[in-house]
Design an enzyme around this catalytic site. Structure first.
Site, short mmCIF file in Angstrom:
data_model
loop_
_atom_site.label_atom_id
_atom_site.label_comp_id
_atom_site.label_asym_id
_atom_site.label_seq_id
_atom_site.Cartn_x
_atom_site.Cartn_y
_atom_site.Cartn_z
CG HIS A 1 8.40 36.50 29.40
ND1 HIS A 1 8.38 35.40 28.91
CD2 HIS A 1 7.45 36.79 30.25
CE1 HIS A 1 7.03 35.02 29.34
NE2 HIS A 1 6.55 35.90 30.15
CD GLU B 1 3.26 38.75 30.74
OE1 GLU B 1 2.18 38.45 30.65
OE2 GLU B 1 4.22 38.15 30.69
CG ASN C 1 -0.59 30.05 29.98
OD1 ASN C 1 0.34 30.58 30.77
ND2 ASN C 1 -1.34 29.18 30.75
CG HIS D 1 6.85 30.28 26.85
ND1 HIS D 1 6.03 29.41 27.92
CD2 HIS D 1 7.05 31.24 27.84
CE1 HIS D 1 5.77 30.07 28.97
NE2 HIS D 1 6.40 31.13 28.96
CD GLU E 1 -1.83 27.20 33.89
OE1 GLU E 1 -0.76 26.39 34.38
OE2 GLU E 1 -1.34 28.19 33.42
CE LYS F 1 1.02 29.12 36.02
NZ LYS F 1 0.91 29.17 34.70
NE ARG G 1 9.96 15.58 51.83
CZ ARG G 1 10.44 15.07 52.88
NH1 ARG G 1 10.36 15.54 54.17
NH2 ARG G 1 11.32 13.92 52.94
CG HIS H 1 2.48 33.49 28.15
ND1 HIS H 1 1.80 34.62 28.15
CD2 HIS H 1 3.53 33.91 29.08
CE1 HIS H 1 2.33 35.56 28.74
NE2 HIS H 1 3.31 35.08 29.42
CE LYS I 1 -0.66 35.55 37.61
NZ LYS I 1 0.78 35.55 36.75
NE ARG J 1 -2.00 30.75 37.50
CZ ARG J 1 -1.27 30.91 38.57
NH1 ARG J 1 -1.67 30.20 39.80
NH2 ARG J 1 -0.11 31.32 38.45
#
Lengths: 337, 337
Positions: free
Chosen positions: A243, A169, A223, A230, A215, A127, A105, A226, A205, A219
């Site tokens: 990427h 980025e 993206n 993606h 998010e 993330k 956990r 993205h 960032k 935030r």
């Protein structure tokens, strides 16, 4: 340099000694480990140090690789007081971070990012995750690291193509959040001002994440490029563009959509193109099947049933747009088909 | 009745209507679904409702079952604004909760617990997870539900053996946290005061979790009987005792260790035995191999390299003890061999 905007320290500069009272499990990949694992191990002072090397590449950011990392953690019998340490690019830190999130956990985790993309982006913000048959990062957790050590010296061995992909980025953040940084990137060649360029990107960032970790809105700007990016990566089965390269194409698609919707003027769009051009980040890309591509867009994890897009409104600001009619998106895709 | 100690409401009483603007994926198991799935679906008002039925039993609380739930979530294309709803016992809520924790980095999740154990214990506190080859709940996350609906009417179809196993978790809390509740359990037959007995147990757990969600100290008390109990379950490959039964045996082992260490007097230990006796929670159990059993104890996730034990010091209080010499633990195990 130390950036302390978040709940964990981000060190920028030559790698300092890393001390732990408990055990450390270093996770690296088959490309980075031969170059830097020994160097890192020399810097670690801990009760016991273990290492686990995963196969390099986005295509291995999956459940099987995750299980290998967890297996090593169990074999080392790490307790919650011990530490997992990622040495590598975004694939390594995303995957090791997710292993750290779900092992017993959650145990603590630190990152030594070795690619530009990981240094300016993936290592900051907590993330973590893996890809699956449905798409990228669709299984994961928010699990902030306890510390990030950004040493630009690691980039000396980074292939030029990967270095440039990382710049995408940096440009992304400039476009969505910071016109001054955009101007800075246009003015100063990165290879001559690398540490400062990284630090500025990390600072942006960190500020964004500090204001909106989960998010809710701000935030989301990260993206930009993205949703399209993606889908490109997935369509190529993670074996075509890097990427950052896919994100660069995705930013141009987002710009085209923003212009079509009257949100962005063509001059700003051209300025972004010009900056991408400086770093060889404009690519020929053809969407093989635009209907199938649209379907992939709808699966992205930030979406409801329709894709949501981060669209720049000018250099330094963005909007999150939902409910864009499918035919508008299709028209943009057609210009890439 | 509404318990609002935590960040989410816990309703106790007849199941109310459950309304969502988005989609709901109900996760249940092969025993509970035939009895209650339709009844629950009638109560749900949502844009779309899906269901996924997993095979019943602790032995299925594993990665393969988890992947099935995630698959259904992806097929339903749940977004982060949608909801996963667990209908069942602790296995269902632990597993569905973990799926909710890692699906798209976390979507909301609610619980309708249908066993006594889940109503008084597993559904409260946000612990989720699955078992693996190394032990119980070793892969998981803290992912609190958005709401818990505890309806004692579900218990009418619960087999007596499972009902009694749930009582073990009520006794556990009485021993570690609340002498008055211990007296109450001794005085009032649970079958005649069920809703109140559940509510008292839930209130204790909610208070403990509110004070120490991440298990720094107080919440550790909830692991009374569990270090031994988990080892028993693992040794039996999750196919012998029910969880609550294993915990009942584990409490007696912990008491024996506490008495041996001079932490607990024999009178208190006998009082606990007597209460376990009332609910048929004293079992004949033999540790098949005490060396192997000790090794399993050392793997429990709350441990460093040596097992840590929650030991009662009197009825209503406990201590967390580390560094117990192996031979002391072995001597206790010998009396069960």
């Amino acid at each position: 340099m130390l950036i302390n905007t978040l709940n964990y320290p981000i060190y920028i500069g030559a790698l300092p000694p890393i001390t732990h009272t408990g055990k450390v499990l270093v996770v690296s990949d088959s490309v980075v480990a031969p170059l830097y694992l020994d160097k890192l191990l020399e810097k670690i002072n801990a009760s016991q140090v273990f290492s686990h090397v995963i196969p390099a590449g986005e295509v291995h950011k999956n459940q099987a690789t995750l299980e290998g990392v967890l297996e090593s953690a169990f074999e080392a019998n790490l307790s919650r007081a011990d530490c997992m340490l990622a040495l590598g690019g975004g694939v390594v830190s995303d995957l090791a971070g997710f292993a750290g999130a779900i092992y017993k956990r959650g145990i603590s985790f630190e990152i030594v990012p070795t690619t530009l993309l990981a240094q300016v982006d993936a290592s900051i913000g907590g993330k973590t995750g893996i890809n699956n048959a449905y798409g990228k990062n669709l299984i994961g957790a928010f699990h902030p690291p306890k510390a990030v050590y950004i040493d630009p010296n690691f980039l000396q061995t980074l292939p030029t193509r990967e270095f440039k992909a990382g710049i995408a980025e940096m440009i992304k953040k400039a476009v969505c959040f910071d016109r001054d940084y955009f101007e800075w990137l246009r003015t100063y060649p990165l290879d001559q001002h690398l540490e400062l360029g990284i630090a500025k990107s990390v600072a942006i960032k960190a500020q964004v994440v500090a204001q909106d970790e989960k998010e809710a809105h701000l935030r989301m700007g990260l993206n930009y490029g993205h949703t399209f990016g993606h889908a490109i990566e997935k369509e190529q089965n993670y074996q075509g563009f890097l990427h950052g390269e896919a994100v660069a194409v995705g930013m141009q698609m987002a710009n085209a959509l923003a212009v079509k919707l009257g949100l962005l003027d063509t001059h700003a769009s051209e300025q972004i193109d010009a900056l991408l051009e400086i770093y060889d980040l404009r690519f020929d890309y053809q969407v093989p099947n635009i209907e199938a591509f649209y379907k992939i867009l709808c699966m992205d994890k930030k979406n409801m049933d329709r894709p949501r897009f981060v669209l720049p409104t000018r250099i330094g600001d963005f909007r999150l747009i939902e409910d864009i009619p499918q035919n508008m998106v299709m028209e943009v895709l057609k210009t890439w088909s």
